[in-house]
Design an enzyme around this catalytic site. Structure first.
Site, PDB file in Angstrom:
ATOM      1  N   LEU A 146       1.008  -1.291   0.200  1.00  0.00           N
ATOM      2  CA  LEU A 146      -0.036   0.098   0.097  1.00  0.00           C
ATOM      3  C   LEU A 146       0.706   1.080  -0.152  1.00  0.00           C
ATOM      4  O   LEU A 146       1.870   1.175   0.685  1.00  0.00           O
ATOM      5  CB  LEU A 146      -0.868   0.041   1.476  1.00  0.00           C
ATOM      6  N   ASP A 147       0.592   2.123  -0.829  1.00  0.00           N
ATOM      7  CA  ASP A 147       1.398   3.515  -0.995  1.00  0.00           C
ATOM      8  C   ASP A 147       1.375   4.243   0.342  1.00  0.00           C
ATOM      9  O   ASP A 147       0.083   3.752   1.093  1.00  0.00           O
ATOM     10  CB  ASP A 147       0.790   4.257  -1.879  1.00  0.00           C
ATOM     11  N   ARG A 148       2.221   4.884   0.693  1.00  0.00           N
ATOM     12  CA  ARG A 148       2.015   5.731   2.015  1.00  0.00           C
ATOM     13  C   ARG A 148       0.767   6.426   2.280  1.00  0.00           C
ATOM     14  O   ARG A 148       0.298   6.674   3.309  1.00  0.00           O
ATOM     15  CB  ARG A 148       3.481   6.714   2.032  1.00  0.00           C
ATOM     16  N   THR A 150      -2.093   5.785   0.874  1.00  0.00           N
ATOM     17  CA  THR A 150      -3.252   4.958   0.891  1.00  0.00           C
ATOM     18  C   THR A 150      -3.655   4.245   2.375  1.00  0.00           C
ATOM     19  O   THR A 150      -2.785   3.538   2.831  1.00  0.00           O
ATOM     20  CB  THR A 150      -2.977   3.656  -0.156  1.00  0.00           C
ATOM     21  N   HIS A 255       1.092   2.697  -8.229  1.00  0.00           N
ATOM     22  CA  HIS A 255      -0.030   3.640  -8.571  1.00  0.00           C
ATOM     23  C   HIS A 255      -0.935   3.318  -9.500  1.00  0.00           C
ATOM     24  O   HIS A 255      -1.695   4.068 -10.294  1.00  0.00           O
ATOM     25  CB  HIS A 255       0.916   4.977  -8.960  1.00  0.00           C
TER      26      HIS A 255
END
Length: 316
Positions: A146-148, A150, A255
């Protein structure tokens, strides 16, 4: 924890069992290697790693893979419990935990893995601390990313075998694990549902850590990326039209959701990397949340379903 001399002549190392079983009558007379690969569908890569470190045991004694076993003997597989990061008392919201895995509800802004730009204070640092506090081996293996920015549900394996069984790049993992996301996109999407199948480029690794996230772009020669979406609601936020969108990924590119919704002309609220400055709408992070997580448990085949409340809905 037991210390054994590695069978390949390496230095002594502390090993901790992560799988064990009792030999059944129909397994008697087979080699340890045969029983392990048949019973657990262990990859040969992981098996070779265990064997090289002396982590293949029968009744508490290190053996080689060709050793023949008998009914009632106990087979154990062990590896060094090297932590992936330093232990730090980082608060991690745990939704579910058992001896094999952890499900966390990651807040937006928390980094998952330590990196050059974020050497500490990450989710992994917090989980290493959590496991050591419980007297457990500090294995921490996030199954997906998970992106930072998200938020939402993240699955973490507590040993190498569970990680291998659930890893989404493996066939078994793709069959055992699924996720869906909720996003808040700028504008009102015209179609109630659809599929975005647009390849995404993969920038070459930078020689040094970039100052910020590297944007990905739609690229016909890029890696296959498929996103399925459904519009759950169209509404307004701060005078701007927005759409609440439910999404599922058929691939896992960096992304991907952000790139695909921007490709449709509807970047995420808060996403100024892929949208205009006015996309921020006073949000520090893109409005993207891992809402649901379902899996077939790798130990026992129980089916589990988790849901996490959407932090940016209803919009305020």
């Amino acid at each position: 924890m037991i210390t054994w001399q590695a069978l390949d002549g390496g230095a002594r190392t502390a090993l901790v069992p992560f799988l064990s079983c009792t030999v059944q009558p129909d397994e008697a007379g087979r080699s340890v290697r045969d029983v392990v690969l048949r019973r657990w569908h262990l990859s040969r890569t992981l098996f070779r790693r265990v064997k090289a470190l002396g982590g293949l045991w029968v009744d508490g004694q290190p053996v080689r893979g060709h050793r023949v076993v008998q009914t009632g003997e106990r087979i154990e597989l062990a590896l060094p419990p090297h932590p992936p990061a330093a232990a730090e008392p980082v608060a991690v919201p745990i939704v579910y935990e058992d001896p094999w895995l952890v499900v966390v509800d990651k807040p937006a802004g928390m980094v998952v893995h330590p990196s050059r730009g974020h050497p500490g204070g990450t989710l992994v640092n917090g989980l290493v601390h959590h496991r050591l506090q419980r007297g457990e081996p500090p294995w921490v293996h996030p199954v997906h990313r998970l992106d930072r920015g998200t938020s939402g549900l993240l699955l973490v394996a507590k040993n190498p075998y569970v990680h291998e069984r659930l890893a989404p790049h493996r066939l078994a993992g793709r069959q055992r694990l699924g996720r869906s996301y909720v996003a808040l996109a700028l504008g009102h999407l015209a179609a109630p549902s659809g599929v975005v199948s647009v390849p995404i480029d993969e920038p070459p690794p930078a020689p040094r850590q970039p100052a910020g996230p590297v944007p990905r772009r739609p690229d016909p020669s890029g890696r296959t990326a498929v996103t399925r979406y459904r519009v759950a609601r169209r509404t307004w936020l701060e005078g701007q039209p927005v759409s609440l969108v439910v999404l599922r990924l058929a691939s896992g590119r960096t992304h991907q959701i952000r790139v695909h919704l921007a490709f449709l002309g509807h970047p995420l609220v808060g996403d100024t990397l892929y949208g205009p400055p006015e996309a921020a709408l006073q949000r520090p992070w893109p409005a993207l949340h891992a809402r649901k997580l379902w899996l077939v448990h790798p130990m026992g085949d129980r089916r589990l379903l988790f849901k996490a409340p959407v932090p940016f809905w209803p919009p305020v």
